[in-house]
Motif scaffolding. Structure first.
Motif, PDB file in Angstrom:
ATOM      1  N   VAL A  31     -27.642   6.644  -1.065  1.00  0.00           N
ATOM      2  CA  VAL A  31     -26.651   7.503  -1.734  1.00  0.00           C
ATOM      3  C   VAL A  31     -27.337   8.783  -2.192  1.00  0.00           C
ATOM      4  CG1 VAL A  31     -24.959   7.666  -3.599  1.00  0.00           C
ATOM      5  CG2 VAL A  31     -25.427   5.453  -2.520  1.00  0.00           C
ATOM      6  N   ARG A  32     -26.674   9.914  -1.980  1.00  0.00           N
ATOM      7  CA  ARG A  32     -27.174  11.208  -2.463  1.00  0.00           C
ATOM      8  C   ARG A  32     -26.227  11.712  -3.544  1.00  0.00           C
ATOM      9  NH1 ARG A  32     -28.024  15.871   1.838  1.00  0.00           N
ATOM     10  NH2 ARG A  32     -29.731  14.474   2.376  1.00  0.00           N
ATOM     11  N   GLY A  33     -26.790  12.182  -4.638  1.00  0.00           N
ATOM     12  CA  GLY A  33     -25.957  12.710  -5.721  1.00  0.00           C
ATOM     13  C   GLY A  33     -26.802  13.344  -6.803  1.00  0.00           C
ATOM     14  N   GLU A  34     -26.128  13.686  -7.898  1.00  0.00           N
ATOM     15  CA  GLU A  34     -26.780  14.349  -9.028  1.00  0.00           C
ATOM     16  C   GLU A  34     -26.980  13.342 -10.147  1.00  0.00           C
ATOM     17  OE1 GLU A  34     -25.427  17.520 -12.408  1.00  0.00           O
ATOM     18  OE2 GLU A  34     -24.940  18.018 -10.321  1.00  0.00           O
ATOM     19  N   LEU A  35     -28.203  13.344 -10.742  1.00  0.00           N
ATOM     20  CA  LEU A  35     -28.518  12.446 -11.835  1.00  0.00           C
ATOM     21  C   LEU A  35     -27.744  12.831 -13.092  1.00  0.00           C
ATOM     22  CD1 LEU A  35     -32.382  11.802 -11.755  1.00  0.00           C
ATOM     23  CD2 LEU A  35     -30.566  10.146 -11.406  1.00  0.00           C
ATOM     24  N   SER A  36     -27.246  11.811 -13.802  1.00  0.00           N
ATOM     25  CA  SER A  36     -26.544  12.070 -15.059  1.00  0.00           C
ATOM     26  C   SER A  36     -26.781  10.892 -15.994  1.00  0.00           C
ATOM     27  CB  SER A  36     -25.043  12.250 -14.812  1.00  0.00           C
ATOM     28  OG  SER A  36     -24.341  12.394 -16.025  1.00  0.00           O
ATOM     29  N   GLY A  37     -27.067  11.187 -17.243  1.00  0.00           N
ATOM     30  CA  GLY A  37     -27.255  10.141 -18.244  1.00  0.00           C
ATOM     31  C   GLY A  37     -28.445   9.259 -17.990  1.00  0.00           C
ATOM     32  N   PHE A  38     -29.536   9.815 -17.492  1.00  0.00           N
ATOM     33  CA  PHE A  38     -30.716   9.008 -17.168  1.00  0.00           C
ATOM     34  C   PHE A  38     -31.389   8.536 -18.446  1.00  0.00           C
ATOM     35  CE2 PHE A  38     -35.103   8.148 -16.170  1.00  0.00           C
ATOM     36  CZ  PHE A  38     -35.034   7.515 -14.932  1.00  0.00           C
ATOM     37  N   THR A  39     -31.599   7.226 -18.574  1.00  0.00           N
ATOM     38  CA  THR A  39     -32.311   6.657 -19.724  1.00  0.00           C
ATOM     39  C   THR A  39     -33.247   5.570 -19.232  1.00  0.00           C
ATOM     40  OG1 THR A  39     -30.563   5.017 -20.088  1.00  0.00           O
ATOM     41  CG2 THR A  39     -30.392   7.084 -21.307  1.00  0.00           C
ATOM     42  N   ARG A  40     -34.358   5.415 -19.963  1.00  0.00           N
ATOM     43  CA  ARG A  40     -35.327   4.352 -19.674  1.00  0.00           C
ATOM     44  C   ARG A  40     -35.379   3.437 -20.887  1.00  0.00           C
ATOM     45  NH1 ARG A  40     -39.797   4.048 -16.058  1.00  0.00           N
ATOM     46  NH2 ARG A  40     -39.547   6.270 -15.577  1.00  0.00           N
ATOM     47  N   ALA A  41     -35.017   2.170 -20.721  1.00  0.00           N
ATOM     48  CA  ALA A  41     -34.978   1.226 -21.828  1.00  0.00           C
ATOM     49  C   ALA A  41     -36.384   0.751 -22.175  1.00  0.00           C
ATOM     50  CB  ALA A  41     -34.099   0.041 -21.467  1.00  0.00           C
ATOM     51  N   ALA A  42     -36.495   0.084 -23.337  1.00  0.00           N
ATOM     52  CA  ALA A  42     -37.795  -0.437 -23.772  1.00  0.00           C
ATOM     53  C   ALA A  42     -38.342  -1.461 -22.785  1.00  0.00           C
ATOM     54  CB  ALA A  42     -37.656  -1.055 -25.164  1.00  0.00           C
ATOM     55  N   GLY A  44     -38.349  -1.167 -19.689  1.00  0.00           N
ATOM     56  CA  GLY A  44     -38.840  -0.483 -18.505  1.00  0.00           C
ATOM     57  C   GLY A  44     -37.775  -0.237 -17.463  1.00  0.00           C
ATOM     58  N   HIS A  45     -36.581  -0.845 -17.631  1.00  0.00           N
ATOM     59  CA  HIS A  45     -35.487  -0.625 -16.696  1.00  0.00           C
ATOM     60  C   HIS A  45     -34.880   0.752 -16.944  1.00  0.00           C
ATOM     61  CE1 HIS A  45     -36.223  -4.721 -15.988  1.00  0.00           C
ATOM     62  NE2 HIS A  45     -35.348  -5.250 -16.851  1.00  0.00           N
ATOM     63  N   CYS A  46     -34.384   1.371 -15.881  1.00  0.00           N
ATOM     64  CA  CYS A  46     -33.747   2.690 -15.977  1.00  0.00           C
ATOM     65  C   CYS A  46     -32.273   2.564 -15.643  1.00  0.00           C
ATOM     66  CB  CYS A  46     -34.420   3.684 -15.026  1.00  0.00           C
ATOM     67  SG  CYS A  46     -36.159   3.983 -15.394  1.00  0.00           S
ATOM     68  N   TYR A  47     -31.456   3.314 -16.384  1.00  0.00           N
ATOM     69  CA  TYR A  47     -30.010   3.309 -16.165  1.00  0.00           C
ATOM     70  C   TYR A  47     -29.538   4.751 -16.076  1.00  0.00           C
ATOM     71  CZ  TYR A  47     -30.641  -1.471 -17.801  1.00  0.00           C
ATOM     72  OH  TYR A  47     -31.078  -2.752 -17.951  1.00  0.00           O
ATOM     73  N   PHE A  48     -28.664   5.027 -15.099  1.00  0.00           N
ATOM     74  CA  PHE A  48     -28.173   6.393 -14.917  1.00  0.00           C
ATOM     75  C   PHE A  48     -26.910   6.353 -14.073  1.00  0.00           C
ATOM     76  CE2 PHE A  48     -31.437   5.377 -11.863  1.00  0.00           C
ATOM     77  CZ  PHE A  48     -30.874   5.717 -10.639  1.00  0.00           C
ATOM     78  N   THR A  49     -26.351   7.533 -13.858  1.00  0.00           N
ATOM     79  CA  THR A  49     -25.169   7.683 -13.023  1.00  0.00           C
ATOM     80  C   THR A  49     -25.462   8.697 -11.937  1.00  0.00           C
ATOM     81  OG1 THR A  49     -23.677   7.175 -14.856  1.00  0.00           O
ATOM     82  CG2 THR A  49     -22.731   8.359 -12.987  1.00  0.00           C
ATOM     83  N   LEU A  50     -25.028   8.392 -10.716  1.00  0.00           N
ATOM     84  CA  LEU A  50     -25.071   9.352  -9.615  1.00  0.00           C
ATOM     85  C   LEU A  50     -23.665   9.872  -9.405  1.00  0.00           C
ATOM     86  CD1 LEU A  50     -27.418   7.805  -6.879  1.00  0.00           C
ATOM     87  CD2 LEU A  50     -27.848   9.780  -8.333  1.00  0.00           C
ATOM     88  N   LYS A  51     -23.547  11.192  -9.318  1.00  0.00           N
ATOM     89  CA  LYS A  51     -22.208  11.766  -9.199  1.00  0.00           C
ATOM     90  C   LYS A  51     -22.237  12.956  -8.273  1.00  0.00           C
ATOM     91  CE  LYS A  51     -22.644  14.815 -13.222  1.00  0.00           C
ATOM     92  NZ  LYS A  51     -22.057  15.219 -14.522  1.00  0.00           N
ATOM     93  N   ASP A  52     -21.065  13.292  -7.758  1.00  0.00           N
ATOM     94  CA  ASP A  52     -20.861  14.550  -7.059  1.00  0.00           C
ATOM     95  C   ASP A  52     -19.471  15.037  -7.437  1.00  0.00           C
ATOM     96  OD1 ASP A  52     -19.061  13.042  -5.612  1.00  0.00           O
ATOM     97  OD2 ASP A  52     -20.256  13.005  -3.770  1.00  0.00           O
ATOM     98  N   ALA A  53     -18.942  15.992  -6.702  1.00  0.00           N
ATOM     99  CA  ALA A  53     -17.670  16.605  -7.081  1.00  0.00           C
ATOM    100  C   ALA A  53     -16.500  15.651  -6.935  1.00  0.00           C
ATOM    101  CB  ALA A  53     -17.428  17.865  -6.248  1.00  0.00           C
ATOM    102  N   HIS A  54     -16.715  14.545  -6.196  1.00  0.00           N
ATOM    103  CA  HIS A  54     -15.570  13.676  -5.888  1.00  0.00           C
ATOM    104  C   HIS A  54     -15.669  12.286  -6.500  1.00  0.00           C
ATOM    105  CE1 HIS A  54     -14.302  16.703  -2.990  1.00  0.00           C
ATOM    106  NE2 HIS A  54     -15.539  16.702  -2.499  1.00  0.00           N
ATOM    107  N   GLY A  55     -16.786  11.942  -7.130  1.00  0.00           N
ATOM    108  CA  GLY A  55     -16.878  10.618  -7.703  1.00  0.00           C
ATOM    109  C   GLY A  55     -18.216  10.364  -8.346  1.00  0.00           C
ATOM    110  N   GLN A  56     -18.365   9.173  -8.920  1.00  0.00           N
ATOM    111  CA  GLN A  56     -19.615   8.775  -9.557  1.00  0.00           C
ATOM    112  C   GLN A  56     -19.766   7.263  -9.485  1.00  0.00           C
ATOM    113  OE1 GLN A  56     -19.433  10.057 -13.636  1.00  0.00           O
ATOM    114  NE2 GLN A  56     -17.873   8.570 -14.206  1.00  0.00           N
ATOM    115  N   ILE A  57     -21.029   6.814  -9.615  1.00  0.00           N
ATOM    116  CA  ILE A  57     -21.308   5.389  -9.575  1.00  0.00           C
ATOM    117  C   ILE A  57     -22.440   5.082 -10.546  1.00  0.00           C
ATOM    118  CG2 ILE A  57     -22.935   5.599  -7.633  1.00  0.00           C
ATOM    119  CD1 ILE A  57     -21.963   2.859  -6.683  1.00  0.00           C
TER     120      ILE A  57
END
Length: 425
Positions: A31-42, A44-57
């Motif tokens: 999947v190609r997209g723009e990073l949004s809401g990137f966080t790294r938990a204590a 070590g896991h990382c959580y974020f959203t990939l988005k473009d003009a038409h959707g996000q996941i």
């Protein structure tokens, strides 16, 4: 009218069914997209959203994969993520489990990877039905990797520790760069020739981890077809556990790491020695039990046999009893037959006179009947018997011709006659 009963899903089961459908249909996925809401938990896991003009996941990148990142992700970065789609059961959310993350620009390579993967999969090169099991006790192991690679040290250490008695044949080749596919092909070809002679019966194709570009030599189509053509089982241990190459799909077995590849093909020597010791113990115990059983049987047989002279005397006594029984039976049979013969002879003597008289009477009656049909008695009543010269009986006028001689037999003699004419009624 009957109604079709609808299936009622438990929520968790439905989430798992959807996850399985996604896995079968899409994974692995890029999947190609723009990073949004990137966080790294204590953790070590990382959580974020990939988005473009038409959707996000929503995306999750666990600590092991996050530790392999070669850049620091920031919101707004354009990235390409490789991973697998899944459903987070606790919330029923669709999410992408990211296994590798790179800045945008590597997408062209991954697109080539996916296209080649789809092509070879359609041709059946990945079919599980053609995968072969590993030899239980390999006679020799072929190894393809770079001489200077850490993977060579890892594999050699594991093999030396587990199966020091099994010979290893190294076919060195570059595992990175433009020349790597050709050298890998040449190394495999050399090992295939050895496999035909029985020197080796399994091959390890290994290298350490790296980026998509670093591992690109193992996505070569010619190398993939050469792996499928291997005359012996081939294990591919390329990269880390999260790395996938075309070679992994073509190999008989994919190992998550080079060390794991060595361990798959090399059951520890001590395991075999322990197994042999256990087999030896069981064999000795079985042999002792067998000897004890045979000894008991021998004791029983010896007790039954006793002294040979006693056994012979017993057999002689039995033989004498059988002889006496035989003589008695023969004498009884002879006496019985004598009595039967005497009775039969007496009956014959009493019946003979009556039978003779009866047969004489029958003979007299037959003589009278025979005399009654004697032709000479008929001739005495004035009849004659006519015959032709050849002795044929003349019974019809049509048998005689004028001038033909005929003999007439009378009661007291014979007349020679000549036919003047034949008159028929």
């Amino acid at each position: 009218m009957s109604t079709v009963e609808r299936r009622v899903w438990p929520v968790g089961a439905l989430c798992r069914a959807v996850a399985d459908a996604l896995d079968a249909r899409f994974n692995p996925v890029a999947v190609r997209g723009e990073l949004s809401g990137f966080t790294r938990a204590a953790s070590g896991h990382c959580y974020f959203t990939l988005k473009d003009a038409h959707g996000q996941i929503r995306c999750a990148m666990f600590r092991r994969s996050a530790g392999l990142l070669d850049f620091r992700p920031r919101d707004g970065d354009s990235v390409e993520a490789l991973g697998r789609l899944d459903v987070y059961d606790a919330r029923g959310d669709l999410q992408l489990i990211v296994e590798s993350l790179s800045r945008a620009g590597q997408g062209a390579l991954f697109e080539q990877f996916l296209q080649l993967k789809a092509k070879l999969e359609e041709e059946g090169l990945f079919d599980a039905g053609r995968k072969r099991p590993l030899p239980v006790m390999p006679r020799g192991i072929g190894l393809v990797t770079s001489r200077g690679a850490a993977a060579l040290h890892d594999v050699a250490t594991a093999l030396r520790r587990r199966v020091p008695h099994v010979p290893v044949v190294l076919a060195p080749a570059a595992v990175q760069g433009a020349q790597a596919p050709g050298e890998l092909l040449a190394a495999l070809t050399a090992l295939y020739e050895l496999a035909q002679t029985g020197v080796i019966d399994v091959i390890l194709l290994v290298r350490g981890g790296g980026s998509l570009e670093d591992l690109w030599a193992f996505n070569d189509e010619r190398l993939a077809r050469a792996i499928v053509a291997s005359p012996v089982p081939l294990i591919c241990g390329v990269g880390h556990e999260t790395d996938f190459t075309i070679a992994d799909f073509c190999a008989d077995i994919r190992a998550p790491t080079p060390t794991a590849a060595a361990e798959l093909v090399a059951r520890p020597q001590q395991d075999w020695l322990d197994g042999l010791a256990l087999a030896q113990e069981r064999l000795a115990s079985s042999a002792l039990r067998r000897l004890d059983s045979l000894a008991q049987r021998l004791d029983v047989a010896a007790s039954r046999l006793g002294r040979p002279s006693g056994r012979v005397g017993l057999q002689l006594r039995q033989l004498e009893r059988h002889a006496q029984r035989l003589r008695h039976a023969a004498q009884t049979r002879i006496a019985l037959n004598d009595r039967r013969f005497a009775v039969g002879l007496d009956r014959l003597r009493r019946a003979a006179p009556g039978q003779i008289e009866q047969q004489a009477n029958r003979l007299d009656r037959a003589g009278l009947r025979l005399a009654g049909v004697d032709p000479r008695h008929v001739l005495q009543r004035g009849y004659a018997l006519l015959t032709l010269p050849d002795g044929t009986l003349l019974a019809h006028a049509a048998q005689a011709q004028p001038g033909q001689p005929v003999q007439a037999l009378l009661a007291d003699g014979r007349l020679d006659l000549t036919v003047k004419r034949a008159v028929m009624d």
